[in-house]
Scaffold this motif. Sequence first.
Motif, mmCIF file in Angstrom:
data_model
loop_
_atom_site.group_PDB
_atom_site.id
_atom_site.type_symbol
_atom_site.label_atom_id
_atom_site.label_comp_id
_atom_site.label_asym_id
_atom_site.label_seq_id
_atom_site.Cartn_x
_atom_site.Cartn_y
_atom_site.Cartn_z
ATOM 1 N N LEU A 1 0.603 -1.110 -0.080
ATOM 2 C CA LEU A 1 -0.333 -0.052 -0.052
ATOM 3 C C LEU A 1 1.012 0.874 -0.149
ATOM 4 O O LEU A 1 0.140 2.280 -1.012
ATOM 5 N N LEU A 2 2.004 1.390 0.715
ATOM 6 C CA LEU A 2 2.636 2.679 1.089
ATOM 7 C C LEU A 2 3.585 2.743 0.013
ATOM 8 O O LEU A 2 4.062 3.892 -0.495
ATOM 9 N N GLU A 3 3.907 1.615 -0.901
ATOM 10 C CA GLU A 3 4.564 1.862 -2.375
ATOM 11 C C GLU A 3 3.783 2.186 -3.242
ATOM 12 O O GLU A 3 4.498 2.472 -4.381
ATOM 13 N N ASP A 4 2.457 1.497 -3.521
ATOM 14 C CA ASP A 4 1.518 2.228 -4.625
ATOM 15 C C ASP A 4 1.157 3.274 -5.114
ATOM 16 O O ASP A 4 0.509 3.682 -4.260
ATOM 17 N N ALA A 5 1.658 4.049 -6.032
ATOM 18 C CA ALA A 5 1.176 5.398 -6.405
ATOM 19 C C ALA A 5 0.325 5.045 -7.392
ATOM 20 O O ALA A 5 -0.456 6.859 -6.932
ATOM 21 N N PRO B 1 -2.000 -5.602 -18.803
ATOM 22 C CA PRO B 1 -1.572 -5.880 -17.539
ATOM 23 C C PRO B 1 -1.330 -4.679 -16.608
ATOM 24 O O PRO B 1 -1.761 -3.815 -16.815
ATOM 25 N N VAL B 2 -2.211 -5.154 -15.182
ATOM 26 C CA VAL B 2 -2.516 -4.320 -14.098
ATOM 27 C C VAL B 2 -1.147 -3.176 -14.380
ATOM 28 O O VAL B 2 0.230 -3.061 -14.382
ATOM 29 N N GLY B 3 -1.360 -1.899 -14.755
ATOM 30 C CA GLY B 3 -0.880 -0.450 -14.397
ATOM 31 C C GLY B 3 -0.440 -0.146 -15.859
ATOM 32 O O GLY B 3 0.033 0.891 -16.129
ATOM 33 N N PRO C 1 -4.781 3.658 -16.690
ATOM 34 C CA PRO C 1 -4.529 4.508 -15.074
ATOM 35 C C PRO C 1 -5.759 3.777 -14.800
ATOM 36 O O PRO C 1 -6.902 3.831 -14.582
ATOM 37 N N PHE C 2 -5.583 3.711 -12.939
ATOM 38 C CA PHE C 2 -6.530 2.949 -12.115
ATOM 39 C C PHE C 2 -6.630 3.177 -10.865
ATOM 40 O O PHE C 2 -5.090 2.902 -10.289
ATOM 41 N N ASP C 3 -6.797 4.553 -10.174
ATOM 42 C CA ASP C 3 -6.303 4.861 -9.194
ATOM 43 C C ASP C 3 -7.958 4.999 -7.708
ATOM 44 O O ASP C 3 -8.746 4.118 -8.294
ATOM 45 N N ARG C 4 -7.882 6.040 -6.874
ATOM 46 C CA ARG C 4 -8.058 5.892 -6.311
ATOM 47 C C ARG C 4 -9.583 6.060 -6.213
ATOM 48 O O ARG C 4 -10.837 5.518 -6.157
ATOM 49 N N HIS C 5 -9.908 7.228 -6.949
ATOM 50 C CA HIS C 5 -11.174 7.909 -7.451
ATOM 51 C C HIS C 5 -11.598 6.849 -8.836
ATOM 52 O O HIS C 5 -12.806 6.208 -8.783
ATOM 53 N N ASP C 6 -11.195 5.671 -9.842
ATOM 54 C CA ASP C 6 -11.498 4.942 -10.291
ATOM 55 C C ASP C 6 -11.653 3.856 -9.261
ATOM 56 O O ASP C 6 -12.901 3.432 -9.969
ATOM 57 N N TRP C 7 -11.504 3.518 -8.399
ATOM 58 C CA TRP C 7 -11.961 2.336 -7.668
ATOM 59 C C TRP C 7 -13.417 2.395 -6.839
ATOM 60 O O TRP C 7 -13.511 1.879 -6.737
ATOM 61 N N GLU C 8 -13.147 3.597 -6.571
ATOM 62 C CA GLU C 8 -15.278 4.281 -6.415
ATOM 63 C C GLU C 8 -16.185 3.907 -7.041
ATOM 64 O O GLU C 8 -16.718 4.400 -6.873
ATOM 65 N N HIS C 9 -15.778 4.695 -8.480
ATOM 66 C CA HIS C 9 -16.138 4.372 -9.577
ATOM 67 C C HIS C 9 -16.773 3.343 -9.621
ATOM 68 O O HIS C 9 -17.802 2.853 -9.730
#
Length: 176
Positions: free
Chosen positions: A66-70, A132-134, A137-145
């Motif tokens: 989690l800490l390393e994931d940008a 592939p993962v990465g 684009p997939f960030d926290r906002h995309d996760w919430e959506h």
Amino acid sequence: MNLHRHNPAPDSGPQPRDPSSPSPSTSPSTAGNGDGSDERLARLVRALCPDAPPVDAGCAQRIAALLEDASWTCEPAVRLGLAAVLARIRGADEAGTPPSRELSWPGLARELDAYGDFLRLRELESSLRHAPVGGFPFDRHDWEHARSQESALREHQRHVREASYTPPPSEVFRIH
């Protein structure tokens, strides 16, 4: 079903994952933390919150990932709390000092659970996009959506299961 609101991809079902690619829940830099880190984390969690449920295996690795994931953004206080927990279980912090009052394990555990769900949905989106993962684009906002879309789908499925598309039969049938 493409859960991402950008760049639609055809849905041909989940594709088998390449066994040579790293697992989404671990990263190469955190793979060698050792088994003792989970035991130290369990002791720290009991010290922070005696009523907390037991810590599962691999939790220390998830904190490091989690800490390393940008792509994963969280509140600065939560990030600092997780970094402090990771430093304590790695032995970088003094073991004799009492746990900080700012470390609320239930709050940190909720963030870890949210990150685990983020990894699940990012992996799902990766298989739907055939990328592939990465590679997208997939960030926290995309996760919430994606979570809201998944919730809407489950609600629709529940409604369909409990209801019917056909109108109810009439109570009385008369012939004149």
